[in-house]
Design an enzyme around this catalytic site. Sequence first.
Site, PDB file in Angstrom:
ATOM      1  N   ASP A   1     -17.562   6.332  -1.277  1.00 36.88           N
ATOM      2  CA  ASP A   1     -16.129   6.392  -0.506  1.00 36.88           C
ATOM      3  C   ASP A   1     -15.835   7.708  -0.006  1.00 36.88           C
ATOM      4  OD1 ASP A   1     -13.718   5.636   0.109  1.00 36.88           O
ATOM      5  OD2 ASP A   1     -12.693   5.926  -1.743  1.00 36.88           O
TER       6      ASP A   1
ATOM      7  N   CYS B   1     -16.429   1.009   0.277  1.00 42.26           N
ATOM      8  CA  CYS B   1     -15.134   0.090   0.665  1.00 42.26           C
ATOM      9  C   CYS B   1     -14.861   0.383   2.075  1.00 42.26           C
ATOM     10  CB  CYS B   1     -14.153   0.663  -0.235  1.00 42.26           C
ATOM     11  SG  CYS B   1     -13.929   2.460  -0.093  1.00 42.26           S
TER      12      CYS B   1
ATOM     13  N   ARG C   1     -13.163  -9.074   1.028  1.00 42.87           N
ATOM     14  CA  ARG C   1     -11.785  -8.887   0.801  1.00 42.87           C
ATOM     15  C   ARG C   1     -10.749  -9.982   1.316  1.00 42.87           C
ATOM     16  NH1 ARG C   1     -10.096  -3.534   1.404  1.00 42.87           N
ATOM     17  NH2 ARG C   1      -8.219  -4.517   0.587  1.00 42.87           N
TER      18      ARG C   1
ATOM     19  N   ARG D   1       0.834  -1.168  -0.136  1.00 39.05           N
ATOM     20  CA  ARG D   1      -0.089  -0.070   0.081  1.00 39.05           C
ATOM     21  C   ARG D   1       0.857   1.482  -0.035  1.00 39.05           C
ATOM     22  NH1 ARG D   1      -5.382   1.287   3.583  1.00 39.05           N
ATOM     23  NH2 ARG D   1      -6.186  -0.333   1.823  1.00 39.05           N
TER      24      ARG D   1
ATOM     25  N   GLN E   1      -9.796  -4.322  -3.576  1.00 41.98           N
ATOM     26  CA  GLN E   1     -10.891  -3.798  -3.126  1.00 41.98           C
ATOM     27  C   GLN E   1     -12.255  -4.302  -4.301  1.00 41.98           C
ATOM     28  OE1 GLN E   1     -12.177  -2.114  -0.013  1.00 41.98           O
ATOM     29  NE2 GLN E   1     -14.048  -2.872  -0.839  1.00 41.98           N
TER      30      GLN E   1
ATOM     31  N   HIS F   1      -7.268   0.812  -6.409  1.00 40.40           N
ATOM     32  CA  HIS F   1      -7.446  -0.134  -5.168  1.00 40.40           C
ATOM     33  C   HIS F   1      -8.098  -1.365  -5.917  1.00 40.40           C
ATOM     34  CE1 HIS F   1      -7.693  -1.571  -1.381  1.00 40.40           C
ATOM     35  NE2 HIS F   1      -8.534  -0.601  -0.891  1.00 40.40           N
TER      36      HIS F   1
HETATM   37  N1   CP Z   1     -11.229  -0.605   2.201  1.00 43.68           N
HETATM   38  C1   CP Z   1      -9.952  -0.672   2.685  1.00 43.68           C
HETATM   39  O1   CP Z   1      -8.961  -0.782   1.973  1.00 43.68           O
HETATM   40  O2   CP Z   1      -9.855  -0.449   4.131  1.00 43.68           O
HETATM   41  P1   CP Z   1      -8.463  -0.045   4.766  1.00 43.68           P
HETATM   42  O3   CP Z   1      -7.931   1.048   4.378  1.00 43.68           O
HETATM   43  O4   CP Z   1      -8.907  -0.213   6.273  1.00 43.68           O
HETATM   44  O5   CP Z   1      -7.616  -1.242   4.414  1.00 43.68           O
HETATM   45  N1  NVA Z   2     -10.222   6.531  -1.600  1.00 48.10           N
HETATM   46  C1  NVA Z   2      -9.564   6.108  -0.180  1.00 48.10           C
HETATM   47  C2  NVA Z   2      -9.963   4.670  -0.109  1.00 48.10           C
HETATM   48  C3  NVA Z   2      -9.735   3.932   1.202  1.00 48.10           C
HETATM   49  C4  NVA Z   2     -10.061   2.562   1.115  1.00 48.10           C
HETATM   50  C5  NVA Z   2      -8.330   6.478   0.341  1.00 48.10           C
HETATM   51  O1  NVA Z   2      -7.357   6.166  -0.817  1.00 48.10           O
HETATM   52  O2  NVA Z   2      -8.088   6.884   1.320  1.00 48.10           O
END
Ligand code: CP
Ligand code: NVA
Length: 305
Positions: free
Chosen positions: A221, A260, A289, A100, A130, A127
């Site tokens: 989101d 998400c 997930r 990430r 997801q 993502h």
């Molecule tokens: N939806 C998602 O990726 O959640 P987290 O940021 O908690 O991993």
């Molecule tokens: N768009 C959000 C998604 C989190 C899972 C972010 O990048 O923070």
Amino acid sequence: MRHLLNTTEFSRDEVLQMIDLGRQMKKEPEKFNRRLAGKSVVTLFEKQSLRTRVTFDIGVTRLGGHAVYMDQRNGIMGQRESVKDYARNLSRWCDGIVARVYDHNTLLQLSKYGSVPVINALCNLYHPCQVLADYMTIMENYDDVTKVKLAYFGDGNNMTHSLLITGAILGSDVAIVSPKGRGPDAAIFNLAADIARKSGAKLSVTDNVADVKGYDVAYTDTWVSMGDSTPMEEAAKIFMPYQVNRKLLNDTGIKHVLHCQPAHREMEITSDIMDDENVSLIYDEAENRLHAQMAVLDTLINQEK
Ligand code: CP
Ligand code: NVA
């Protein structure tokens, strides 16, 4: 060597196979509990996480492997040492890298210089893990994904891009409903539109909620993604007309809601929708997930070399 960076690495059949494998793993997990026996996966997080961090860790364990978690205290890759050296070192020890990151380029470099599969666990642009879980959840509720119409409400962000690309690959319609100037990145929309021309998916961008009347699934989101310092109250001034609430569902006729998470209750979604079990698929989506990522891990780490 195949990776999962933005999902365009996979054909429609391959995406469907991964979702189907995820559904099998959900049903009969014991059949798959040696798939990663003797294998190690590094999960590296430059940003916070609940769902992604926990589901990758548990997923690797359920497949019989071992996950090594590197948290945010390691900082941003490229600062202490080059991403190239991260990739070369990690590849000598582990069988896969889940990352990430702030910058999509970090993933491109990991995949370029490493020799193990790289899985995008969220970046500034995409993502993909997801959205595999999202379409798995949709397919648990709808027989034919090519007939499903999904409307995304809110900020044009990494989720928006992955929904457009994956919807396009699967031949499933996606509309982005965002305030003017806050829609998806134009180049990524065009990339998805090219894929959609072949699959028959209809992709669109609008600022008018009325344009998605008769759609099936609402998706939303956060209005402020990780790494963005805009105060939520400022964002609310722009995005509140796109809040997923009872009126929006009544006006559009939409039946199901996905998010998400993390969710900001009473901002992008109201609690009465989030907690309404007749409408919200949000916690199924979070559960999936785990299963969808187990399918990704099995597919990539056990790929023919
Ligand atoms: N939806 C998602 O990726 O959640 P987290 O940021 O908690 O991993
Ligand atoms: N768009 C959000 C998604 C989190 C899972 C972010 O990048 O923070």
